[in-house]
Motif scaffolding. Structure first.
Motif, PDB file in Angstrom:
ATOM      1  N   VAL A  55     -13.874 -26.621  23.021  1.00 29.95           N
ATOM      2  CA  VAL A  55     -14.273 -25.207  22.937  1.00 29.95           C
ATOM      3  C   VAL A  55     -13.214 -24.264  23.498  1.00 29.95           C
ATOM      4  O   VAL A  55     -13.231 -23.079  23.184  1.00 29.95           O
ATOM      5  CB  VAL A  55     -15.660 -24.951  23.583  1.00 29.95           C
ATOM      6  N   ARG A  56     -12.290 -24.765  24.300  1.00 28.18           N
ATOM      7  CA  ARG A  56     -11.161 -23.931  24.745  1.00 28.18           C
ATOM      8  C   ARG A  56     -10.174 -23.691  23.607  1.00 28.18           C
ATOM      9  O   ARG A  56      -9.425 -22.723  23.617  1.00 28.18           O
ATOM     10  CB  ARG A  56     -10.420 -24.603  25.897  1.00 28.18           C
ATOM     11  N   ARG A  57     -10.172 -24.576  22.633  1.00 24.01           N
ATOM     12  CA  ARG A  57      -9.180 -24.528  21.569  1.00 24.01           C
ATOM     13  C   ARG A  57      -9.679 -23.883  20.280  1.00 24.01           C
ATOM     14  O   ARG A  57      -8.878 -23.406  19.474  1.00 24.01           O
ATOM     15  CB  ARG A  57      -8.706 -25.948  21.248  1.00 24.01           C
ATOM     16  N   VAL A  58     -10.995 -23.944  20.050  1.00 24.88           N
ATOM     17  CA  VAL A  58     -11.522 -23.462  18.779  1.00 24.88           C
ATOM     18  C   VAL A  58     -12.957 -22.963  18.985  1.00 24.88           C
ATOM     19  O   VAL A  58     -13.707 -23.510  19.784  1.00 24.88           O
ATOM     20  CB  VAL A  58     -11.467 -24.585  17.705  1.00 24.88           C
ATOM     21  N   GLU A  59     -13.306 -21.888  18.238  1.00 23.87           N
ATOM     22  CA  GLU A  59     -14.645 -21.306  18.340  1.00 23.87           C
ATOM     23  C   GLU A  59     -15.629 -22.108  17.493  1.00 23.87           C
ATOM     24  O   GLU A  59     -15.381 -22.382  16.320  1.00 23.87           O
ATOM     25  CB  GLU A  59     -14.609 -19.856  17.846  1.00 23.87           C
ATOM     26  N   LEU A  60     -16.757 -22.484  18.113  1.00 22.78           N
ATOM     27  CA  LEU A  60     -17.809 -23.224  17.424  1.00 22.78           C
ATOM     28  C   LEU A  60     -19.105 -22.428  17.485  1.00 22.78           C
ATOM     29  O   LEU A  60     -19.345 -21.689  18.441  1.00 22.78           O
ATOM     30  CB  LEU A  60     -18.013 -24.594  18.069  1.00 22.78           C
ATOM     31  N   PHE A  61     -19.955 -22.576  16.492  1.00 27.77           N
ATOM     32  CA  PHE A  61     -21.248 -21.904  16.477  1.00 27.77           C
ATOM     33  C   PHE A  61     -22.270 -22.685  17.296  1.00 27.77           C
ATOM     34  O   PHE A  61     -23.014 -22.125  18.089  1.00 27.77           O
ATOM     35  CB  PHE A  61     -21.729 -21.734  15.034  1.00 27.77           C
ATOM     36  N   ASP A  62     -22.325 -24.011  17.098  1.00 23.56           N
ATOM     37  CA  ASP A  62     -23.306 -24.843  17.786  1.00 23.56           C
ATOM     38  C   ASP A  62     -22.783 -26.266  17.875  1.00 23.56           C
ATOM     39  O   ASP A  62     -22.157 -26.764  16.936  1.00 23.56           O
ATOM     40  CB  ASP A  62     -24.643 -24.824  17.035  1.00 23.56           C
ATOM     41  N   VAL A  63     -23.051 -26.904  19.005  1.00 26.32           N
ATOM     42  CA  VAL A  63     -22.696 -28.307  19.196  1.00 26.32           C
ATOM     43  C   VAL A  63     -23.898 -29.005  19.803  1.00 26.32           C
ATOM     44  O   VAL A  63     -24.460 -28.541  20.792  1.00 26.32           O
ATOM     45  CB  VAL A  63     -21.475 -28.469  20.147  1.00 26.32           C
ATOM     46  N   SER A  64     -24.297 -30.106  19.190  1.00 21.21           N
ATOM     47  CA  SER A  64     -25.330 -30.939  19.803  1.00 21.21           C
ATOM     48  C   SER A  64     -24.797 -32.359  19.847  1.00 21.21           C
ATOM     49  O   SER A  64     -24.004 -32.770  18.997  1.00 21.21           O
ATOM     50  CB  SER A  64     -26.639 -30.862  19.026  1.00 21.21           C
ATOM     51  N   ALA A  65     -25.218 -33.101  20.847  1.00 17.54           N
ATOM     52  CA  ALA A  65     -24.684 -34.445  21.034  1.00 17.54           C
ATOM     53  C   ALA A  65     -25.810 -35.456  21.126  1.00 17.54           C
ATOM     54  O   ALA A  65     -26.883 -35.164  21.655  1.00 17.54           O
ATOM     55  CB  ALA A  65     -23.826 -34.497  22.291  1.00 17.54           C
ATOM     56  N   SER A  66     -25.552 -36.633  20.601  1.00 19.71           N
ATOM     57  CA  SER A  66     -26.478 -37.751  20.700  1.00 19.71           C
ATOM     58  C   SER A  66     -25.722 -38.950  21.232  1.00 19.71           C
ATOM     59  O   SER A  66     -24.604 -39.236  20.799  1.00 19.71           O
ATOM     60  CB  SER A  66     -27.070 -38.094  19.324  1.00 19.71           C
ATOM     61  N   ILE A  67     -26.361 -39.642  22.163  1.00 21.17           N
ATOM     62  CA  ILE A  67     -25.756 -40.825  22.785  1.00 21.17           C
ATOM     63  C   ILE A  67     -26.264 -42.063  22.072  1.00 21.17           C
ATOM     64  O   ILE A  67     -27.472 -42.212  21.856  1.00 21.17           O
ATOM     65  CB  ILE A  67     -26.123 -40.896  24.281  1.00 21.17           C
ATOM     66  N   SER A  68     -25.364 -42.932  21.714  1.00 21.12           N
ATOM     67  CA  SER A  68     -25.752 -44.200  21.119  1.00 21.12           C
ATOM     68  C   SER A  68     -26.334 -45.088  22.218  1.00 21.12           C
ATOM     69  O   SER A  68     -25.672 -45.364  23.220  1.00 21.12           O
ATOM     70  CB  SER A  68     -24.537 -44.881  20.493  1.00 21.12           C
ATOM     71  N   MET A  69     -27.566 -45.524  22.024  1.00 24.75           N
ATOM     72  CA  MET A  69     -28.211 -46.379  23.019  1.00 24.75           C
ATOM     73  C   MET A  69     -27.946 -47.855  22.754  1.00 24.75           C
ATOM     74  O   MET A  69     -27.933 -48.661  23.679  1.00 24.75           O
ATOM     75  CB  MET A  69     -29.717 -46.108  23.032  1.00 24.75           C
ATOM     76  N   GLU A  70     -27.737 -48.216  21.490  1.00 23.99           N
ATOM     77  CA  GLU A  70     -27.522 -49.612  21.131  1.00 23.99           C
ATOM     78  C   GLU A  70     -26.760 -49.672  19.820  1.00 23.99           C
ATOM     79  O   GLU A  70     -27.054 -48.916  18.890  1.00 23.99           O
ATOM     80  CB  GLU A  70     -28.872 -50.321  20.973  1.00 23.99           C
TER      81      GLU A  70
END
Length: 154
Positions: free
Chosen positions: A125-140
């Motif tokens: 986000v310091r380098r480029v403008e984003l509208f929305d970011v969501s993250a999902s963690i792989s559990m397995e």
């Protein structure tokens, strides 16, 4: 045009790029020299893009996988190139895809632990403008690999 021996060579090499030409030739019923010529032809034709070593992520200290889904308000070529450059030198980002659907991009990120995601997020986000970011963690991991089907190759 590829024949079944070519496909078998490709399949064996993508499973173990370190296989000796002698072993490979035995497995596909060719002489060593004929097998070597086929490998060279497959490299020259681009069917073999490169040979790599797959590292053990646990031993390398990056066992956590996170997928970041990104939406942007920008779709111009210039913004896409800026985004590409922004993520290109972040080694934790191992894959990046432009998508159809509700999100514009997905990043596959490998991390030492989930808390490290904040470091990567801030770099982006310091380098480029984003509208929305969501993250999902792989559990397995249910399936993982780098091999692809060879039956479609021509």
């Amino acid at each position: 045009m590829l024949d079944e021996r070519d496909r078998k060579i490709l399949d064996l090499l993508q499973t173990d790029a370190g296989i000796s030409v002698t072993d490979l030739a035995d497995r596909v019923a060719l002489s060593v020299s004929a097998c070597s010529r086929r490998i060279q032809r497959l490299e020259e034709s681009g069917h073999i893009a490169r040979r790599i070593v797959v590292l053990d992520r646990e031993k390398m200290g990056v066992p956590t996988t996170l997928y970041a889904l990104i939406k942007t308000a920008h779709h111009a070529d210039e913004w896409i190139e800026t985004f590409r450059k922004a993520i290109s030198d972040i080694p934790e980002i191992v894959e990046a895809h432009r998508l159809t659907g509700n999100h514009d991009y997905i990043l596959k990120i490998v991390l030492p632990r989930v808390e490290h995601y904040d470091v990567i997020y801030k770099k982006i986000v310091r380098r480029v403008e984003l509208f929305d970011v969501s993250a999902s963690i792989s559990m397995e991991v249910l399936k993982s690999g780098v091999t692809i089907p060879v039956s479609y190759a021509e």
